[in-house]
Scaffold this motif. Structure first.
Motif, PDB file in Angstrom:
ATOM      1  N   UNK A  29      82.699   7.408  49.050  1.00 24.11           N
ATOM      2  CA  UNK A  29      82.902   8.839  48.821  1.00 24.11           C
ATOM      3  C   UNK A  29      81.606   9.421  48.277  1.00 24.11           C
ATOM      4  N   UNK A  30      81.002  10.322  49.062  1.00 19.98           N
ATOM      5  CA  UNK A  30      79.711  10.904  48.672  1.00 19.98           C
ATOM      6  C   UNK A  30      79.829  12.359  48.247  1.00 19.98           C
ATOM      7  N   UNK A  31      80.843  13.036  48.789  1.00 15.91           N
ATOM      8  CA  UNK A  31      80.948  14.474  48.525  1.00 15.91           C
ATOM      9  C   UNK A  31      79.981  15.282  49.347  1.00 15.91           C
ATOM     10  N   UNK A  32      79.829  14.919  50.634  1.00 15.34           N
ATOM     11  CA  UNK A  32      78.950  15.711  51.511  1.00 15.34           C
ATOM     12  C   UNK A  32      79.676  17.003  51.921  1.00 15.34           C
ATOM     13  N   UNK A  33      78.906  18.054  52.185  1.00 18.01           N
ATOM     14  CA  UNK A  33      79.537  19.342  52.510  1.00 18.01           C
ATOM     15  C   UNK A  33      80.101  19.408  53.935  1.00 18.01           C
TER      16      UNK A  33
END
Ligand code: HEC
Ligand code: HEC
Length: 391
Positions: A266-270
């Motif tokens: 889980x990176x939290x890319x947009x």
């Protein structure tokens, strides 16, 4: 019969026999393995790479230059691989005969398509970007959210999805079985088959065989890894060192030699602006801690496959590296609470380090085993990546 009519008759016979020859002209499937593979006595292609001299990934730690490869799919016959190549490029596999696998996995674009969101059936955009197919032979799961576990299972997604190739099992079988040339080619690729009728599992095997032949392990980085140090320039070596460092931690997830550890992170890319938040692997594994988690993609041939991420949000490699540098969770929507991976932090890379990492990523390009696009297809259609180029 006078002289002229006998000449006409002669020409007509010549014409008809040539035409007949055209119609039934036999494509002979390859008898040799693609480059990088060795043919065994029992007609199987086995992958050969300098990496086979190193220990396997499981007992060699993380990120070492001379790390072995994980287990792979090989052992297909040259004929199965070659038949898969025809099928891969053939739009006859789709419901409207317009889309082939190669429409979205274009060889010249690193088997991706240059789009943030691939274009499906009826010209409508899909929700995610098309990943590369280089080195899929080594992968344990498929799709950005890891929802398929074999190549055979994966391909049934696009083949039968209404918004992708929009075919059905029975229509696919009926179509291929109505083409004599394909029937013949399947006999060549599956000589032990009992019936002269094409079966679904043979279609899947052939396409998987072709996909698994797309090997890219001979980049300048690889030369360096095998001991030829001049293969990389000083700035690229500096970039590699940053990539492998405990500050940037890229290699923890993008682990050599495949540049993926094959896990979900889980990176939290947009997302793209017009799309809702993509839950990713949360859906696959029914696990809220995987919300916004995606499969760590390989970085092989990464210079060829822009735009980047599941969303295709980043247009350049520099933008990607800047994303990692901007700070943990900076792009996560306010109403989302994600379990971000602990290796996603704030490496505070300098502008020069960002440049060097970007330069290093370009050294992972190797297309020396790029397969050729068939000149003509058994269905009579144009190979669809050629159609793309014409449009
Ligand atoms: C309309 C465009 C389109 C077509 C046609 C298409 N694909 Fe894809 N492919 C994609 C997209 C987009 C994804 C990622 C989807 C996702 O992760 O949800 C993908 C994912 C994949 C993956 C997973 C790769 C990975 O690393 O996880 C493989 C393998 C693949 N496609 C092979 C094929 C094959 C074989 C065909 C033909 C039978 C095909 N594709 C047809 C767009 C397409
Ligand atoms: C915690 C694991 C992890 C770490 C650490 C990590 N990545 Fe990634 N990387 C991923 C995942 C997962 C994706 C896909 C994310 C998405 O699509 O939302 C990705 C995507 C990428 C992509 C785009 C790939 C493509 O095909 O679109 C590049 C390039 C990349 N990472 C480079 C790097 C670099 C450079 C670093 C170090 C600064 C790094 N990564 C650190 C897991 C990681």
């Amino acid at each position: 019969m006078n002289k002229y009519s006998s000449i006409t008759l002669f020409l007509a016979v010549v014409f008809l026999t040539t035409c007949k020859k055209e119609n039934t002209s036999n494509i002979k499937l390859a008898q040799h393995c693609p480059p990088g593979f060795e043919l065994t006595a029992d007609n199987k292609c086995l992958c050969r790479s300098l990496y086979h001299q190193y220990k396997s990934l499981n007992n060699a730690g993380v990120g070492g230059l001379q790390t072995g490869l994980p287990k792979m799919r090989d052992g297909f016959s040259p004929q199965q691989i070659d038949l898969g190549r025809y099928l891969f490029f053939d739009p006859v596999l789709s419901g409207n005969k317009k889309l082939s696998c190669a429409s979205c996995h274009i060889p010249q674009k690193g088997f991706s398509d240059g789009l943030a969101r691939s274009t499906g059936f009826n010209g409508l955009p899909l929700n995610r970007a098309a990943p590369t197919l280089w080195n899929v032979a080594f992968l344990k799961s498929f799709f950005w959210d890891g929802r398929a576990t074999t190549l055979e299972e994966q391909m049934q997604g696009p083949l039968y999805a209404e918004n992708e190739m929009n075919n059905t099992e029975s229509n696919l079988l009926a179509t291929l079985n109505s083409i004599d040339q394909y029937r013949e080619l399947f006999m060549q690729a599956f000589p032990d088959k009992k019936k002269n009728e094409i079966q679904l599992h043979e279609i899947y095997t052939a396409i998987a065989a072709f996909e698994a032949s797309l090997i890219s392990l001979n980049s300048r980085y690889d030369l360096y890894a095998h001991g030829f140090h001049q293969a990389l320039k000083p700035n690229e070596i500096e970039g590699m060192n940053v990539f492998r460092s405990f500050v940037a931690r890229c290699a923890e997830c993008h682990t050599p030699p495949l540049f993926t550890n094959q896990q979900i992170a889980v990176l939290g890319t947009p997302e793209q602006d017009d799309l809702p938040f993509d839950p990713g692997a949360e859906k696959t594994f029914n696990d809220p801690s995987m919300r916004g988690g995606f499969k760590v993609p390989t970085l092989r041939n990464i210079a060829k496959t822009a735009p980047y991420m599941h969303s295709g949000k980043f247009k350049s490699l520099k933008e990607v590296v800047e994303f990692y540098n901007k700070g943990r969770g900076h792009a996560v929507p306010l109403n989302e609470k994600l379990s971000l991976h602990w290796h996603i932090w704030e490496p505070s890379l300098t502008a020069t380090e960002i440049e060097c990492v970007t330069d290093f990523l370009q050294t992972l390009t190797d297309e020396s085993f790029l397969p050729s696009t068939p000149e003509k297809l058994p269905s009579g259609f144009l190979p669809s990546d050629k159609q793309n180029q014409i449009q």
